[in-house]
Design an enzyme around this catalytic site. Structure first.
Site, PDB file in Angstrom:
ATOM      1  N   LYS A 112       0.829  -1.212   0.000  1.00 26.38           N
ATOM      2  CA  LYS A 112       0.000   0.000   0.000  1.00 26.38           C
ATOM      3  C   LYS A 112       0.861   1.259   0.000  1.00 26.38           C
ATOM      4  O   LYS A 112       0.494   2.269  -0.597  1.00 26.38           O
ATOM      5  CB  LYS A 112      -0.979  -0.012   1.178  1.00 26.38           C
ATOM      6  CG  LYS A 112      -2.050  -1.082   1.029  1.00 26.38           C
ATOM      7  CD  LYS A 112      -3.254  -0.889   1.929  1.00 26.38           C
ATOM      8  CE  LYS A 112      -4.323  -1.918   1.561  1.00 26.38           C
ATOM      9  NZ  LYS A 112      -5.566  -1.788   2.292  1.00 26.38           N
ATOM     10  N   LYS A 194      -4.449  -9.903  -5.961  1.00 26.68           N
ATOM     11  CA  LYS A 194      -5.718 -10.274  -5.342  1.00 26.68           C
ATOM     12  C   LYS A 194      -6.800  -9.259  -5.696  1.00 26.68           C
ATOM     13  O   LYS A 194      -6.499  -8.101  -5.975  1.00 26.68           O
ATOM     14  CB  LYS A 194      -5.562 -10.390  -3.826  1.00 26.68           C
ATOM     15  CG  LYS A 194      -5.615  -9.079  -3.072  1.00 26.68           C
ATOM     16  CD  LYS A 194      -5.789  -9.326  -1.573  1.00 26.68           C
ATOM     17  CE  LYS A 194      -6.082  -8.027  -0.818  1.00 26.68           C
ATOM     18  NZ  LYS A 194      -7.491  -7.631  -0.880  1.00 26.68           N
ATOM     19  N   LYS A 197     -10.733  -4.047  -2.820  1.00 29.11           N
ATOM     20  CA  LYS A 197     -11.689  -2.938  -2.857  1.00 29.11           C
ATOM     21  C   LYS A 197     -11.046  -1.674  -3.387  1.00 29.11           C
ATOM     22  O   LYS A 197     -11.668  -0.867  -4.049  1.00 29.11           O
ATOM     23  CB  LYS A 197     -12.203  -2.655  -1.445  1.00 29.11           C
ATOM     24  CG  LYS A 197     -13.352  -3.532  -1.058  1.00 29.11           C
ATOM     25  CD  LYS A 197     -14.055  -2.938   0.139  1.00 29.11           C
ATOM     26  CE  LYS A 197     -13.795  -3.778   1.376  1.00 29.11           C
ATOM     27  NZ  LYS A 197     -12.686  -3.346   2.184  1.00 29.11           N
TER      28      LYS A 197
HETATM   29  P1  ATP Z   1      -8.556  -2.793   0.616  1.00 25.44           P
HETATM   30  O1  ATP Z   1      -8.043  -2.924  -0.777  1.00 25.44           O
HETATM   31  O2  ATP Z   1      -9.141  -1.450   0.945  1.00 25.44           O
HETATM   32  O3  ATP Z   1      -7.576  -3.287   1.664  1.00 25.44           O
HETATM   33  P2  ATP Z   1      -9.847  -5.377   0.648  1.00 25.44           P
HETATM   34  O4  ATP Z   1     -10.559  -5.814  -0.562  1.00 25.44           O
HETATM   35  O5  ATP Z   1      -8.504  -5.964   0.916  1.00 25.44           O
HETATM   36  O6  ATP Z   1      -9.810  -3.781   0.663  1.00 25.44           O
HETATM   37  P3  ATP Z   1     -10.538  -5.555   3.455  1.00 25.44           P
HETATM   38  O7  ATP Z   1     -11.658  -4.780   4.052  1.00 25.44           O
HETATM   39  O8  ATP Z   1      -9.146  -5.068   3.671  1.00 25.44           O
HETATM   40  O9  ATP Z   1     -10.827  -5.668   1.875  1.00 25.44           O
HETATM   41  O10 ATP Z   1     -10.626  -7.067   3.932  1.00 25.44           O
HETATM   42  C1  ATP Z   1     -11.823  -7.656   4.441  1.00 25.44           C
HETATM   43  C2  ATP Z   1     -11.661  -9.168   4.483  1.00 25.44           C
HETATM   44  O11 ATP Z   1     -11.651  -9.692   3.143  1.00 25.44           O
HETATM   45  C3  ATP Z   1     -10.339  -9.644   5.107  1.00 25.44           C
HETATM   46  O12 ATP Z   1     -10.600 -10.784   5.893  1.00 25.44           O
HETATM   47  C4  ATP Z   1      -9.483 -10.015   3.920  1.00 25.44           C
HETATM   48  O13 ATP Z   1      -8.528 -11.000   4.227  1.00 25.44           O
HETATM   49  C5  ATP Z   1     -10.535 -10.542   2.955  1.00 25.44           C
HETATM   50  N1  ATP Z   1     -10.110 -10.411   1.554  1.00 25.44           N
HETATM   51  C6  ATP Z   1      -9.763  -9.251   0.935  1.00 25.44           C
HETATM   52  N2  ATP Z   1      -9.457  -9.487  -0.353  1.00 25.44           N
HETATM   53  C7  ATP Z   1      -9.622 -10.826  -0.550  1.00 25.44           C
HETATM   54  C8  ATP Z   1      -9.466 -11.688  -1.687  1.00 25.44           C
HETATM   55  N3  ATP Z   1      -9.082 -11.208  -2.859  1.00 25.44           N
HETATM   56  N4  ATP Z   1      -9.716 -13.012  -1.543  1.00 25.44           N
HETATM   57  C9  ATP Z   1     -10.125 -13.505  -0.349  1.00 25.44           C
HETATM   58  N5  ATP Z   1     -10.277 -12.752   0.766  1.00 25.44           N
HETATM   59  C10 ATP Z   1     -10.041 -11.425   0.670  1.00 25.44           C
HETATM   60 MG    MG Z   2      -7.369  -5.244   2.573  1.00 27.71          MG
END
Ligand code: ATP
Ligand code: MG
Length: 326
Positions: A112, A194, A197
């Site tokens: 990040k 991955k 969001k």
């Molecule tokens: P950001 O990019 O803002 O970090 P994010 O998509 O990683 O957003 P988070 O809110 O950080 O989402 O994570 C919420 C949950 O979703 C966590 O338990 C994280 O491990 C899981 N998670 C996030 N991305 C993935 C993915 N691509 N596959 C499986 N689990 C995921």
């Molecule tokens: Mg995340």
């Protein structure tokens, strides 16, 4: 005594299939066996720049999503992180236990930070300590998360063990719960990254709130690998990812999935995947619309009170142990 789970997601954007398959799906399943705390981690969200009005809106939307995917507020506690000030207070104490050198090793921080070289907040660096505070406040047994949080969970355990060693036994040392399938759903446009969001490319993520047309379009545009065979194969990450999503969305075993697609082409795979996803999302989107503001306020108010009851007890003990209490 009932064992406890804690987990959370950031209101940083729109929830995607990765969040659901890696985390939320397991929360829904585990809530029947564990005393459960599901947090909307808005303090984590501001570690990168957010629009204040949008953040407030996304925070409520995320709570709605928790409920719409099947978190039952009658048995689980749903609350907003900033409503329980003990999260920030315990973070401070744990900041004095954590080492800069161990935080520098965190890969999420490095990823990040790379995206915003000139603008890295102390909060982004401290993100994993806040996460440790979230978990340890509730004397959590199990933390259901996606694979990307594995390293943060290890740090949480290390901090708990170090605190307990230095100040006396205070925190339960939690375990991570990382599912075998779905723990790392990859971007549809770049299967080496991955689904996220905060991804700049909107086509990489299928969102829980996408309409049917958008879901279809995103799967249609999904990158594929060379070769034509449709089977699970880690050396072909794009197809592997699409098959994993199909397997999890339909509940078919990997063998059934391969049999289903034997002799068929990528167009069929993408079409079937879109169809399964649209069917799956329909009732979630319907439930999301049915949750009124009043009901949501009530659930979040109750959640805050239940969370506080436990958080205050842990923090009181931490203050006593560390000599912060008069
Ligand atoms: P950001 O990019 O803002 O970090 P994010 O998509 O990683 O957003 P988070 O809110 O950080 O989402 O994570 C919420 C949950 O979703 C966590 O338990 C994280 O491990 C899981 N998670 C996030 N991305 C993935 C993915 N691509 N596959 C499986 N689990 C995921
Ligand atoms: Mg995340």
């Amino acid at each position: 005594m009932t064992r406890r789970i804690f987990s959370g997601a950031q209101p940083t954007g729109n929830v995607h299939l990765g969040n659901y398959l890696g985390a939320l799906k397991n929360w829904v399943a585990l809530q029947h066996e564990y005393e459960s705390f599901f947090c909307i981690v808005n303090l984590h969200a501001i570690t990168v720049a957010q629009n204040p009005a949008l953040l407030a809106e996304k925070t409520r939307d995320l709570a709605r999503i928790y409920l719409a995917v099947g978190i039952d507020p009658e048995i689980s506690t749903v609350f907003i992180q900033s409503d329980v000030k003990e999260h920030a207070e315990l973070t401070w104490v744990l900041n004095c236990v954590a080492r800069i050198s161990e935080l520098e090793r965190m890969t999420q921080y490095k990823d990040k930070a790379r995206k915003q070289q000139e603008n890295i907040s102390i909060g982004l660096f401290d993100y994993p300590v806040l996460m440790a505070a979230d978990i340890l406040l509730y004397q959590t047994d199990l933390v259901p998360v996606g694979d990307d949080q594995r390293q943060h969970l290890e740090l949480t355990r290390d901090l708990a063990i170090r605190f307990n060693r230095d100040y006396g036994d205070t925190f339960k040392v939690p375990d991570a719960y990382i599912p075998k399938a779905g723990a790392r759903i990859m971007s549809l446009s770049d299967p080496t990254r991955k689904m996220s969001k905060s991804d700049d490319d909107p086509n990489g993520c299928v969102l829980l709130l996408d309409d049917a047309e958008t879901v279809e379009k995103k799967f249609k545009r999904a990158v594929t690998d060379s070769g034509t065979e449709i089977r699970f194969d880690e050396s072909r990450p794009a197809i592997n990812n699409l098959l994993e999503i199909y397997h999890l969305m339909t509940g078919q075993t990997p063998q059934q999935v391969e049999d289903h697609f034997a002799g068929k082409g990528y167009a069929q795979l993408k079409g079937d995947l879109a169809e399964a996803t649209i069917e799956f999302l329909r009732p979630i989107q319907q439930r999301m619309r049915e949750i009124t503001d009043e009901r949501l306020d009530h659930i979040l108010d109750e959640g805050r009170e239940k969370a506080r009851q436990i958080a205050t007890v842990t923090l009181e003990e931490v203050f006593q142990r560390t000599g912060l209490k008069r």
